[in-house]
Design a protein around this motif. Structure first.
Motif, short mmCIF file in Angstrom:
data_model
loop_
_atom_site.label_atom_id
_atom_site.label_comp_id
_atom_site.label_asym_id
_atom_site.label_seq_id
_atom_site.Cartn_x
_atom_site.Cartn_y
_atom_site.Cartn_z
N VAL A 76 -13.52 -0.30 -3.85
CA VAL A 76 -13.94 -1.50 -4.56
C VAL A 76 -12.82 -2.54 -4.54
O VAL A 76 -13.06 -3.73 -4.32
CB VAL A 76 -14.32 -1.16 -6.03
CG1 VAL A 76 -14.69 -2.43 -6.80
CG2 VAL A 76 -15.46 -0.16 -6.07
N ASN A 77 -11.59 -2.09 -4.75
CA ASN A 77 -10.43 -2.99 -4.70
C ASN A 77 -9.40 -2.40 -3.74
O ASN A 77 -8.65 -1.50 -4.10
CB ASN A 77 -9.81 -3.16 -6.09
CG ASN A 77 -8.77 -4.27 -6.12
OD1 ASN A 77 -8.08 -4.51 -5.13
ND2 ASN A 77 -8.65 -4.94 -7.26
N ILE A 78 -9.40 -2.91 -2.52
CA ILE A 78 -8.54 -2.36 -1.46
C ILE A 78 -7.06 -2.57 -1.75
O ILE A 78 -6.20 -1.90 -1.16
CB ILE A 78 -8.93 -2.98 -0.10
CG1 ILE A 78 -8.38 -2.11 1.06
CG2 ILE A 78 -8.47 -4.41 0.00
CD1 ILE A 78 -8.93 -2.51 2.42
N GLU A 79 -6.73 -3.47 -2.69
CA GLU A 79 -5.33 -3.72 -3.04
C GLU A 79 -4.65 -2.47 -3.59
O GLU A 79 -3.42 -2.34 -3.53
CB GLU A 79 -5.23 -4.85 -4.05
CG GLU A 79 -5.38 -6.24 -3.46
CD GLU A 79 -4.30 -6.53 -2.41
OE1 GLU A 79 -3.11 -6.30 -2.71
OE2 GLU A 79 -4.65 -6.98 -1.31
N LEU A 80 -5.43 -1.55 -4.13
CA LEU A 80 -4.85 -0.29 -4.61
C LEU A 80 -4.04 0.41 -3.53
O LEU A 80 -2.99 0.98 -3.80
CB LEU A 80 -5.96 0.65 -5.10
CG LEU A 80 -6.37 0.60 -6.56
CD1 LEU A 80 -7.55 1.54 -6.80
CD2 LEU A 80 -5.21 0.96 -7.48
N LEU A 81 -4.55 0.37 -2.31
CA LEU A 81 -3.92 1.09 -1.21
C LEU A 81 -2.54 0.54 -0.87
O LEU A 81 -1.75 1.22 -0.20
CB LEU A 81 -4.81 1.05 0.03
CG LEU A 81 -6.17 1.73 -0.10
CD1 LEU A 81 -7.01 1.50 1.15
CD2 LEU A 81 -6.01 3.22 -0.36
N ASN A 82 -2.25 -0.68 -1.32
CA ASN A 82 -0.94 -1.28 -1.04
C ASN A 82 0.12 -0.82 -2.03
O ASN A 82 1.30 -1.08 -1.83
CB ASN A 82 -1.05 -2.81 -1.09
CG ASN A 82 -1.89 -3.35 0.05
OD1 ASN A 82 -1.94 -2.78 1.13
ND2 ASN A 82 -2.58 -4.46 -0.21
N ASN A 83 -0.31 -0.15 -3.11
CA ASN A 83 0.67 0.33 -4.07
C ASN A 83 1.45 1.50 -3.48
O ASN A 83 0.89 2.33 -2.77
CB ASN A 83 -0.03 0.76 -5.37
CG ASN A 83 0.95 1.06 -6.48
OD1 ASN A 83 1.51 2.14 -6.57
ND2 ASN A 83 1.17 0.06 -7.34
N LYS A 84 2.73 1.57 -3.81
CA LYS A 84 3.60 2.61 -3.26
C LYS A 84 3.17 4.02 -3.66
O LYS A 84 3.60 5.00 -3.06
CB LYS A 84 5.04 2.37 -3.71
CG LYS A 84 5.74 1.23 -2.97
CD LYS A 84 5.99 1.63 -1.52
CE LYS A 84 6.79 0.57 -0.79
NZ LYS A 84 7.06 0.93 0.63
N ALA A 85 2.32 4.13 -4.67
CA ALA A 85 1.87 5.46 -5.11
C ALA A 85 1.25 6.24 -3.96
O ALA A 85 1.51 7.44 -3.80
CB ALA A 85 0.85 5.31 -6.25
N TYR A 86 0.45 5.58 -3.16
CA TYR A 86 -0.26 6.25 -2.07
C TYR A 86 0.72 6.73 -1.00
O TYR A 86 0.61 7.85 -0.51
CB TYR A 86 -1.31 5.30 -1.48
CG TYR A 86 -2.47 5.04 -2.40
CD1 TYR A 86 -3.72 5.61 -2.17
CD2 TYR A 86 -2.34 4.22 -3.52
CE1 TYR A 86 -4.80 5.37 -3.02
CE2 TYR A 86 -3.41 3.98 -4.37
CZ TYR A 86 -4.64 4.56 -4.12
OH TYR A 86 -5.69 4.34 -4.97
N GLU A 87 1.66 5.89 -0.65
CA GLU A 87 2.66 6.23 0.37
C GLU A 87 3.58 7.35 -0.12
O GLU A 87 3.85 8.33 0.61
CB GLU A 87 3.47 4.99 0.72
CG GLU A 87 4.58 5.22 1.73
CD GLU A 87 5.42 3.98 1.96
OE1 GLU A 87 6.60 4.14 2.37
OE2 GLU A 87 4.92 2.85 1.72
N LYS A 88 4.09 7.21 -1.34
CA LYS A 88 5.04 8.19 -1.86
C LYS A 88 4.38 9.56 -2.06
O LYS A 88 4.97 10.61 -1.74
CB LYS A 88 5.63 7.69 -3.18
CG LYS A 88 6.56 6.50 -3.04
CD LYS A 88 7.09 6.05 -4.40
CE LYS A 88 8.07 4.90 -4.27
NZ LYS A 88 8.57 4.45 -5.60
N ALA A 89 3.17 9.57 -2.59
CA ALA A 89 2.48 10.84 -2.81
C ALA A 89 2.17 11.53 -1.49
O ALA A 89 2.34 12.75 -1.35
CB ALA A 89 1.20 10.60 -3.61
#
Length: 242
Positions: free
Chosen positions: A72-85
């Protein structure tokens, strides 16, 4: 990292005190709250893990679950949480691990509704490669009174206990011995990782504020492809599959 890998393998979960900076948490909170409030855009992905409850003719969400919020909001994927996890999971379980789906679970103030004991694998189709990790990220200070995670250290093997659904479309639950259960309080930006066979639970929120959590679920890329071939995209009906 080797210590984390061994701990995760042995007990089925680990705690990371600080996965995210406060700036990264604030960014997530902004998007998270917008999605919580937008019941139209999230309607097809949204449900109450507690099961629906009518109060004075209105549906009250006690444990709001929004599946795949980044769709719904693709901006979530830009948060470092996804990369770090993802990096941590690949270091623990292998370079072929990938994001399967994300999920929001919010416990509203004074709802006092627990998420029952369960294993995530009960929701999943049978897959030949059992590797998995769910990253549960706290966006608020979490503790027992507002719904921090509890885990029972995993026994050897990948046994799935019998599960049932709570009434009215609620979450899966199982009966189990919880004498060895441990609570895991977290500061904002802290997280836990657990595998699909680890028993976990959280109490209801009895405080004045929300308990916001973002959950990222990882498994081998080939198993994600197998799920999609079988029509599993984690947006459908919540039911026992395994």
């Amino acid at each position: 990292m080797e210590t984390r890998r061994l701990e995760f393998s042995k007990q089925g979960y680990i705690k990371i005190d600080a996965l995210l900076s406060i700036e990264e948490v604030q960014s997530l909170r902004t998007i998270y709250d917008e999605l919580l409030q937008d019941k139209i855009a999230t309607a097809h992905l949204r449900s109450d893990l507690a099961g629906e409850e009518n109060t004075t003719g209105k549906k009250v969400e006690r444990i709001t679950q929004i599946m795949r919020p980044s769709s719904v909001n693709i901006e979530l994927l830009n948060n470092k949480a996804y990369e770090k996890a993802l990096q941590l999971v690949q270091n623990m379980l292998g370079a072929d691990m990938a994001l399967d789906f994300d999920m929001m679970i919010n416990k509203a103030p004074h709802t006092n509704t627990p998420t029952p004991w369960h294993q995530d694998a009960a929701y999943w189709i049978d897959m030949p490669d059992k590797r998995s990790a769910s990253c549960w990220i706290a966006l608020d200070e979490v503790f027992e009174e507002n719904g921090c995670m509890w885990f029972v250290p995993k026994e050897e093997g990948n046994t799935i206990l019998p599960h049932k659904n709570l009434p009215n479309g609620g979450a899966l639950y199982c009966e189990t011995d919880t004498t060895q259960a441990k609570s895991i309080p977290l500061h904002p930006g802290g997280c836990t990782f657990h595998d699909g066979y680890t028993l976990h639970f959280s109490k209801g929120n009895t405080t004045n504020t929300q308990r916001r959590a973002l959950i990222l679920n990882f498994r081998p890329q080939k198993m994600i492809e197998l799920e999609r071939e079988k029509g599993v995209d984690h947006t459908g009906e919540r039911k026992k599959r395994n």
